[in-house]
Design a protein around this motif. Structure first.
Motif, PDB file in Angstrom:
ATOM      1  N   LEU A  49       0.835  -1.195   0.000  1.00  0.00           N
ATOM      2  CA  LEU A  49       0.000   0.000   0.000  1.00  0.00           C
ATOM      3  C   LEU A  49       0.871   1.248   0.000  1.00  0.00           C
ATOM      4  CD1 LEU A  49      -2.705   1.458   0.202  1.00  0.00           C
ATOM      5  CD2 LEU A  49      -2.610   1.148   2.694  1.00  0.00           C
ATOM      6  N   GLU A  50       1.919   1.259   0.827  1.00  0.00           N
ATOM      7  CA  GLU A  50       2.817   2.407   0.869  1.00  0.00           C
ATOM      8  C   GLU A  50       3.513   2.612  -0.472  1.00  0.00           C
ATOM      9  OE1 GLU A  50       3.150   4.632   3.290  1.00  0.00           O
ATOM     10  OE2 GLU A  50       1.563   3.578   4.365  1.00  0.00           O
ATOM     11  N   MET A  51       3.807   1.519  -1.149  1.00  0.00           N
ATOM     12  CA  MET A  51       4.383   1.667  -2.496  1.00  0.00           C
ATOM     13  C   MET A  51       3.374   2.299  -3.442  1.00  0.00           C
ATOM     14  SD  MET A  51       6.908  -1.369  -3.654  1.00  0.00           S
ATOM     15  CE  MET A  51       7.231  -0.386  -5.105  1.00  0.00           C
ATOM     16  N   ARG A  52       2.120   1.864  -3.355  1.00  0.00           N
ATOM     17  CA  ARG A  52       1.073   2.457  -4.193  1.00  0.00           C
ATOM     18  C   ARG A  52       0.977   3.963  -3.962  1.00  0.00           C
ATOM     19  NH1 ARG A  52      -2.027  -2.280  -2.650  1.00  0.00           N
ATOM     20  NH2 ARG A  52      -2.557  -3.533  -4.476  1.00  0.00           N
ATOM     21  N   LEU A  53       1.093   4.358  -2.689  1.00  0.00           N
ATOM     22  CA  LEU A  53       0.931   5.767  -2.331  1.00  0.00           C
ATOM     23  C   LEU A  53       2.207   6.574  -2.534  1.00  0.00           C
ATOM     24  CD1 LEU A  53      -1.101   5.290   0.990  1.00  0.00           C
ATOM     25  CD2 LEU A  53      -1.978   5.872  -1.281  1.00  0.00           C
ATOM     26  N   GLY A  54       3.312   5.887  -2.843  1.00  0.00           N
ATOM     27  CA  GLY A  54       4.571   6.583  -3.067  1.00  0.00           C
ATOM     28  C   GLY A  54       5.352   6.872  -1.807  1.00  0.00           C
ATOM     29  N   SER A  55       4.921   6.345  -0.656  1.00  0.00           N
ATOM     30  CA  SER A  55       5.627   6.594   0.604  1.00  0.00           C
ATOM     31  C   SER A  55       6.923   5.805   0.687  1.00  0.00           C
ATOM     32  CB  SER A  55       4.729   6.238   1.793  1.00  0.00           C
ATOM     33  OG  SER A  55       3.547   6.996   1.766  1.00  0.00           O
ATOM     34  N   ILE A  56       6.974   4.693  -0.011  1.00  0.00           N
ATOM     35  CA  ILE A  56       8.203   3.909  -0.137  1.00  0.00           C
ATOM     36  C   ILE A  56       8.643   4.010  -1.583  1.00  0.00           C
ATOM     37  CG2 ILE A  56       9.218   1.603  -0.045  1.00  0.00           C
ATOM     38  CD1 ILE A  56       7.262   0.938   2.175  1.00  0.00           C
ATOM     39  N   LYS A  92      13.051   2.727  -5.684  1.00  0.00           N
ATOM     40  CA  LYS A  92      14.489   2.486  -5.564  1.00  0.00           C
ATOM     41  C   LYS A  92      14.821   1.724  -4.290  1.00  0.00           C
ATOM     42  CE  LYS A  92      18.940   4.916  -5.349  1.00  0.00           C
ATOM     43  NZ  LYS A  92      19.603   6.254  -5.374  1.00  0.00           N
ATOM     44  N   ASP A  93      14.257   2.165  -3.154  1.00  0.00           N
ATOM     45  CA  ASP A  93      14.532   1.480  -1.884  1.00  0.00           C
ATOM     46  C   ASP A  93      13.948   0.063  -1.874  1.00  0.00           C
ATOM     47  OD1 ASP A  93      15.950   3.552  -0.819  1.00  0.00           O
ATOM     48  OD2 ASP A  93      14.309   4.355   0.375  1.00  0.00           O
ATOM     49  N   ALA A  94      12.720  -0.062  -2.396  1.00  0.00           N
ATOM     50  CA  ALA A  94      12.085  -1.380  -2.415  1.00  0.00           C
ATOM     51  C   ALA A  94      12.880  -2.341  -3.286  1.00  0.00           C
ATOM     52  CB  ALA A  94      10.654  -1.259  -2.929  1.00  0.00           C
ATOM     53  N   TRP A  95      13.339  -1.877  -4.438  1.00  0.00           N
ATOM     54  CA  TRP A  95      14.095  -2.743  -5.344  1.00  0.00           C
ATOM     55  C   TRP A  95      15.432  -3.144  -4.735  1.00  0.00           C
ATOM     56  CZ3 TRP A  95      12.406  -5.189  -9.557  1.00  0.00           C
ATOM     57  CH2 TRP A  95      13.355  -5.846 -10.351  1.00  0.00           C
ATOM     58  N   PHE A 100       5.550  -4.437  -9.231  1.00  0.00           N
ATOM     59  CA  PHE A 100       5.869  -3.173  -8.573  1.00  0.00           C
ATOM     60  C   PHE A 100       5.073  -2.039  -9.215  1.00  0.00           C
ATOM     61  CE2 PHE A 100       9.085  -5.712  -6.779  1.00  0.00           C
ATOM     62  CZ  PHE A 100       9.737  -5.028  -5.763  1.00  0.00           C
ATOM     63  N   GLY A 101       3.809  -2.302  -9.484  1.00  0.00           N
ATOM     64  CA  GLY A 101       2.934  -1.281 -10.043  1.00  0.00           C
ATOM     65  C   GLY A 101       2.609  -1.466 -11.509  1.00  0.00           C
ATOM     66  N   GLU A 102       3.285  -2.424 -12.169  1.00  0.00           N
ATOM     67  CA  GLU A 102       3.005  -2.669 -13.580  1.00  0.00           C
ATOM     68  C   GLU A 102       1.561  -3.142 -13.748  1.00  0.00           C
ATOM     69  OE1 GLU A 102       7.357  -3.568 -12.701  1.00  0.00           O
ATOM     70  OE2 GLU A 102       5.425  -4.234 -11.886  1.00  0.00           O
ATOM     71  N   TRP A 103       0.881  -2.606 -14.731  1.00  0.00           N
ATOM     72  CA  TRP A 103      -0.508  -2.954 -15.008  1.00  0.00           C
ATOM     73  C   TRP A 103      -1.396  -2.760 -13.771  1.00  0.00           C
ATOM     74  CZ3 TRP A 103      -1.747  -4.175 -20.049  1.00  0.00           C
ATOM     75  CH2 TRP A 103      -0.669  -4.490 -20.885  1.00  0.00           C
ATOM     76  N   GLY A 104      -0.985  -1.865 -12.887  1.00  0.00           N
ATOM     77  CA  GLY A 104      -1.763  -1.572 -11.692  1.00  0.00           C
ATOM     78  C   GLY A 104      -1.658  -2.606 -10.596  1.00  0.00           C
ATOM     79  N   ALA A 105      -0.757  -3.589 -10.731  1.00  0.00           N
ATOM     80  CA  ALA A 105      -0.640  -4.678  -9.762  1.00  0.00           C
ATOM     81  C   ALA A 105       0.545  -4.457  -8.824  1.00  0.00           C
ATOM     82  CB  ALA A 105      -0.482  -6.013 -10.482  1.00  0.00           C
ATOM     83  N   TYR A 106       0.365  -4.891  -7.579  1.00  0.00           N
ATOM     84  CA  TYR A 106       1.438  -4.874  -6.585  1.00  0.00           C
ATOM     85  C   TYR A 106       1.473  -6.224  -5.889  1.00  0.00           C
ATOM     86  CZ  TYR A 106       1.941   0.176  -7.114  1.00  0.00           C
ATOM     87  OH  TYR A 106       2.172   1.425  -7.623  1.00  0.00           O
ATOM     88  N   HIS A 146       1.947 -10.188  -5.596  1.00  0.00           N
ATOM     89  CA  HIS A 146       1.778 -11.322  -6.508  1.00  0.00           C
ATOM     90  C   HIS A 146       0.391 -11.945  -6.367  1.00  0.00           C
ATOM     91  CE1 HIS A 146       4.281 -12.276  -2.945  1.00  0.00           C
ATOM     92  NE2 HIS A 146       3.396 -13.243  -2.759  1.00  0.00           N
ATOM     93  N   PRO A 147      -0.641 -11.199  -6.764  1.00  0.00           N
ATOM     94  CA  PRO A 147      -1.993 -11.757  -6.721  1.00  0.00           C
ATOM     95  C   PRO A 147      -2.168 -12.880  -7.728  1.00  0.00           C
ATOM     96  CG  PRO A 147      -1.982  -9.659  -7.883  1.00  0.00           C
ATOM     97  CD  PRO A 147      -0.614  -9.828  -7.298  1.00  0.00           C
ATOM     98  N   ALA A 148      -3.027 -13.824  -7.409  1.00  0.00           N
ATOM     99  CA  ALA A 148      -3.300 -14.940  -8.312  1.00  0.00           C
ATOM    100  C   ALA A 148      -4.056 -14.461  -9.541  1.00  0.00           C
ATOM    101  CB  ALA A 148      -4.123 -16.007  -7.583  1.00  0.00           C
ATOM    102  N   GLY A 149      -3.832 -15.172 -10.638  1.00  0.00           N
ATOM    103  CA  GLY A 149      -4.635 -14.944 -11.832  1.00  0.00           C
ATOM    104  C   GLY A 149      -4.185 -13.809 -12.721  1.00  0.00           C
ATOM    105  N   TYR A 150      -2.980 -13.285 -12.511  1.00  0.00           N
ATOM    106  CA  TYR A 150      -2.485 -12.181 -13.329  1.00  0.00           C
ATOM    107  C   TYR A 150      -1.442 -12.696 -14.324  1.00  0.00           C
ATOM    108  CZ  TYR A 150      -4.668  -8.390 -10.653  1.00  0.00           C
ATOM    109  OH  TYR A 150      -5.565  -7.531 -10.076  1.00  0.00           O
ATOM    110  N   PRO A 151      -1.744 -12.736 -15.599  1.00  0.00           N
ATOM    111  CA  PRO A 151      -0.804 -13.282 -16.595  1.00  0.00           C
ATOM    112  C   PRO A 151       0.151 -12.233 -17.157  1.00  0.00           C
ATOM    113  CG  PRO A 151      -2.906 -12.876 -17.654  1.00  0.00           C
ATOM    114  CD  PRO A 151      -3.067 -12.459 -16.207  1.00  0.00           C
ATOM    115  N   ILE A 152       0.664 -11.335 -16.306  1.00  0.00           N
ATOM    116  CA  ILE A 152       1.565 -10.288 -16.788  1.00  0.00           C
ATOM    117  C   ILE A 152       3.017 -10.758 -16.646  1.00  0.00           C
ATOM    118  CG2 ILE A 152      -0.112  -8.489 -16.240  1.00  0.00           C
ATOM    119  CD1 ILE A 152       1.552  -7.765 -13.780  1.00  0.00           C
ATOM    120  N   PRO A 153       3.916 -10.272 -17.504  1.00  0.00           N
ATOM    121  CA  PRO A 153       5.306 -10.766 -17.499  1.00  0.00           C
ATOM    122  C   PRO A 153       6.005 -10.617 -16.158  1.00  0.00           C
ATOM    123  CG  PRO A 153       4.876  -9.461 -19.468  1.00  0.00           C
ATOM    124  CD  PRO A 153       3.675  -9.300 -18.585  1.00  0.00           C
ATOM    125  N   GLN A 154       5.751  -9.534 -15.455  1.00  0.00           N
ATOM    126  CA  GLN A 154       6.451  -9.302 -14.186  1.00  0.00           C
ATOM    127  C   GLN A 154       6.110 -10.364 -13.134  1.00  0.00           C
ATOM    128  OE1 GLN A 154       4.731  -7.004 -15.885  1.00  0.00           O
ATOM    129  NE2 GLN A 154       6.398  -5.686 -16.621  1.00  0.00           N
TER     130      GLN A 154
END
Length: 299
Positions: A193-200, A203-206, A241-247, A249-257
């Motif tokens: 959630l903090e990543m979504r809001l930009g509080s983290i 760069k630090d998360a990675w 990490f925010g790609e396609w709006g996802a943060y 590892h939720p199930a059912g997401y066929p995105i490359p990340q």
């Protein structure tokens, strides 16, 4: 996840957090429904279609992270899931596992796997869990894997390390205690959630994510010095990490990340640089299992 599982999980979540749990419960329902669609179920490469003697699973390891940190020339496959639950169901539910020893730090083994379907199912998370770290460190898994490969006779062996999945116990990045050496629980969910809001910062998360991979890979290298055979290194899924709006590892997401993971193969010989020990084993109680899943941000 069955409807009964969903109702029970949702009830536990609501009892803990009240109305604050509604968004997470809704997300669980949505992602569970997506994960049951035929397209998502048949998408990806089952690891049993590949050649290996020993398979290392690095939980939540993205391909780009692995190439940046470990081996820039690593090959890749598309995973059969974007979460551990999905990966277990679609990997072991569609393969002959009777000759496989599965050494796992991932708690979902209790929910989704049957020990009678394996040569051995060693749930190291039951006795190797570190309550202070809020996860299972890699050494108990390495110890059990080397012991099993030397002393028993499985046709194949899988070792499922929990890193680089957060918390980043191998990092000293200071981001308010939300990943390093903190239990997952609410802090784990708050981290995304903090990543979504930009509080983290990304760069630090990675950096923490990368540090955690470097930390666990020291154990992988130790493992490879102490087994003989073809060792393949991969992941059950990645992290968004925010790609396609996802943060996460939720199930059912066929995105490359989330679905594109490393496939890195080595020929190894047991150099006997590690002496195994006999751990004190015990079976975790239902309450401990629930608490640990909660620590990991899954409940």
């Amino acid at each position: 996840m069955t409807l009964k599982d969903f109702i029970e999980k949702s009830d536990r979540h609501f009892q803990r957090e009240g109305l604050k749990s509604i968004p997470d419960i809704s997300k669980d329902f949505f992602t569970s429904a997506i994960s049951k669609t035929p397209y998502v179920n048949r998408f990806g490469t089952n690891v049993y279609e590949k050649e290996w003697d020993v398979l290392v699973i690095l939980d939540a390891c993205r391909l780009d992270l692995y190439r940046e940190t470990i081996n820039g020339d690593a090959d890749t496959i598309w995973s059969v899931g974007s979460s551990s639950e999905e990966w277990m169901q679609h990997t072991f539910g569609n393969a002959d596992t009777t000759g496989t020893a599965y050494i796992t730090g991932n708690i979902f083994s209790r929910e989704y796997l049957d020990e009678n379907h394996f040569y051995a199912l060693e749930e190291v998370w039951e006795y190797g869990w570190d309550d202070d770290e809020g996860t299972i460190p890699p050494r108990p898994l390495t110890n059990e894997a080397v012991r099993t490969w030397r002393q028993e006779t499985p046709e194949r062996m899988i070792i499922h390390y929990m890193q680089p999945h957060f918390p980043a116990i191998g990092s000293d990045v200071n981001i308010g205690g939300k990943i390093e050496k903190a239990k997952f629980g609410d802090p784990g969910r708050d981290f995304w959630l903090e990543m979504r809001l930009g509080s983290i910062s990304d760069k630090d998360a990675w950096r923490a994510y990368r540090d955690n991979l470097e930390y666990v890979f020291e154990e992988v290298e130790l493992l490879m010095e102490n087994v003989t055979g073809t060792v393949a290194i991969t992941a059950d899924h990645g992290n968004a990490f925010g790609e396609w709006g996802a943060y996460g590892h939720p199930a059912g997401y066929p995105i490359p990340q989330l679905r594109r993971v490393p496939w890195d193969v080595y020929d190894c010989t047991d150099e006997r640089t590690f002496t195994t020990t006999e751990p004190e084993k015990y079976e975790a109680t239902a309450t401990e299992v629930e608490d640990r899943l909660y620590d990991l941000g899954y409940m």
